[in-house]
Design an enzyme around this catalytic site. Structure first.
Site, PDB file in Angstrom:
ATOM      1  N   HIS A  38       3.309   1.808  -1.456  1.00  0.00           N
ATOM      2  CA  HIS A  38       4.540   1.872  -0.651  1.00  0.00           C
ATOM      3  C   HIS A  38       5.727   2.294  -1.505  1.00  0.00           C
ATOM      4  CE1 HIS A  38       6.429  -1.938  -1.980  1.00  0.00           C
ATOM      5  NE2 HIS A  38       5.229  -2.503  -1.928  1.00  0.00           N
TER       6      HIS A  38
ATOM      7  N   CYS B 160       1.078  -4.667  -5.137  1.00  0.00           N
ATOM      8  CA  CYS B 160       1.016  -3.314  -4.580  1.00  0.00           C
ATOM      9  C   CYS B 160       1.274  -2.265  -5.660  1.00  0.00           C
ATOM     10  CB  CYS B 160       2.046  -3.164  -3.464  1.00  0.00           C
ATOM     11  SG  CYS B 160       1.684  -4.164  -1.997  1.00  0.00           S
TER      12      CYS B 160
END
Length: 410
Positions: free
Chosen positions: A244, A261
């Site tokens: 992301h 992430c």
């Protein structure tokens, strides 16, 4: 002329000018004009401009470096690393600058963590851009990739770098690479909340609409299938591992900054979102990528390929006992044990009815740590039929033999 006298932390890197081919990542043409880049806000351009400023500093062209740094921070005011370089260049107009991020002592003490993170970000960007993968090489995990997979992604956590490949008729071609951030505690995720990024072979599972996300995730998110079958077999927990972007007030994040992430600058993520396909794009995340030639990858894959096609031949022959010899005793298929799954296998054999089983669009990606495993995807179609199953198998090498410990239909 006022010069920057950086300490060894950065000076050695700056003086050893990054080659021109490295200022813009491989296969991406970035032309920087005297005032503003033509491709403003495109993927990788901000980093290329920053590296150009580093080069100019290393060549003692501080006036030009200052002008380009001023333009860069005007275009990307949240690019903290660029702001720090710009601040040093601004300070150098009136005094000697002794170190990268040469701020007043009291400010340095209060912002020591941030300064350390920015210095590390700078080092990793430069290291990755100077130590390029050998021309024509590929990560060792990519042994075979079907043409259904138009692209592939590999992450090298040690270099804070994501490499994007196009799968061409002649093989994988590196088209772009980007600075990334990973977990605060590094890699090797094992449990929920450990703030580590997982290591392994994954696939992008969806493309989340940025309108449904908080600003924290930036331009969007591409979830991956952590935990995968191997992770689950090993008892690893956690979820929600995404590629992301960054929040509006942060162009990039420090190398170790996420909850697990993989995070990219928004322009870089936007390019990836526009490029890759859901479900067919593999994502390899490694502590350090090993780069090999395609020919050596093919040679390395031969023993496994022989095992895969021996399994196919047993399926064609309809010999249940021979087929079962390819599976591990602890085999599972979506919760079913080998004995519970055997009736499904018998049904598949009966439908084949002695016809040759063809394996279409075969991909296999290798993951080696404490064990040697293969993630295999293929279409299984019997001669004379128009449809079949799309399957994914996980194989593990046991001694000199390859065995299947998971098989499922996609």
């Amino acid at each position: 002329m006022t010069r920057l006298f950086f300490l060894p932390l950065l000076a050695a890197v700056l003086v050893a000018t990054v080659p021109a081919a490295h200022a813009a990542p491989q296969a991406r043409t970035v032309k920087v004009e005297a005032s503003r880049p033509v491709q403003k806000n495109n993927d990788g351009v901000a980093e290329a401009r920053l590296i150009e400023i580093y080069n100019l500093i290393g060549q003692a062209q501080n006036r030009t470096a200052f002008e380009k740094a001023e333009a860069l921070v005007e275009d990307h005011p949240t690019f903290q690393l660029a702001q720090l370089v710009y601040g040093d260049l601004l300070a150098a107009r009136t005094r000697q600058v002794k170190t990268f991020g040469d701020v007043p002592e009291d400010m340095a003490r209060s912002a020591s963590t941030t300064l350390g993170e920015l210095r590390e970000e700078s080092q990793r960007r430069l290291k990755a851009l100077r130590e390029r993968p050998p021309a024509g090489s590929i990560p060792s995990q990519f042994l075979a990739l079907s043409q259904r997979s138009k692209h592939a992604i590999a992450v090298d956590a040690s270099r804070s770098r994501l490499y994007l490949f196009e799968n061409t008729p002649t093989g994988l071609r590196l088209v772009s690479d980007y600075y990334i951030s990973v977990g605060k505690a590094g890699t090797s995720k094992t449990v929920e909340g450990d703030q580590r990024t997982p290591l392994g072979v994954y696939y992008i599972t969806s493309n989340l609409d940025p309108k449904s996300l908080k600003d924290f995730y930036g331009s969007g998110a591409l979830p991956i299938n952590y935990p995968n079958i191997l992770d689950s077999k090993r008892g690893k927990t956690g979820s929600g591992i995404w590629l992301h972007g960054t929040p509006p007030n942060q162009f990039s994040r420090p190398p170790l900054a996420t909850d697990g992430c993989v995070v990219l600058a928004n322009p870089d993520l936007e390019h990836i979102i526009r490029t890759v396909q859901v479900r067919t794009t593999p994502v390899v995340i490694a502590t350090q990528l090993q780069w090999v030639t395609p020919s050596s990858a093919r040679a390395e894959s031969k023993p496994f390929e022989d095992a895969l096609y021996a399994w196919r031949n047993a399926k064609t022959a309809g010999d249940l006992n021979q087929i079962l010899s390819f599976y591990t005793p602890d085999f599972t298929s979506n919760g079913k044990t080998l004995s519970q799954w055997t009736p499904t296998l018998k049904t598949e054999i009966s439908k084949v009815q002695g016809r040759t089983v063809q394996l279409k669009d075969v991909s296999y990606l290798r993951w080696t740590d404490a064990a040697d495993t293969m993630v295999v995807t293929f279409g299984e179609v019997a001669d004379g039929t128009k449809t079949g199953w799309t399957k994914r198998q996980y194989w593990m090498r046991q001694g000199t033999q390859w065995k299947i410990f998971f098989e499922g239909t996609l």
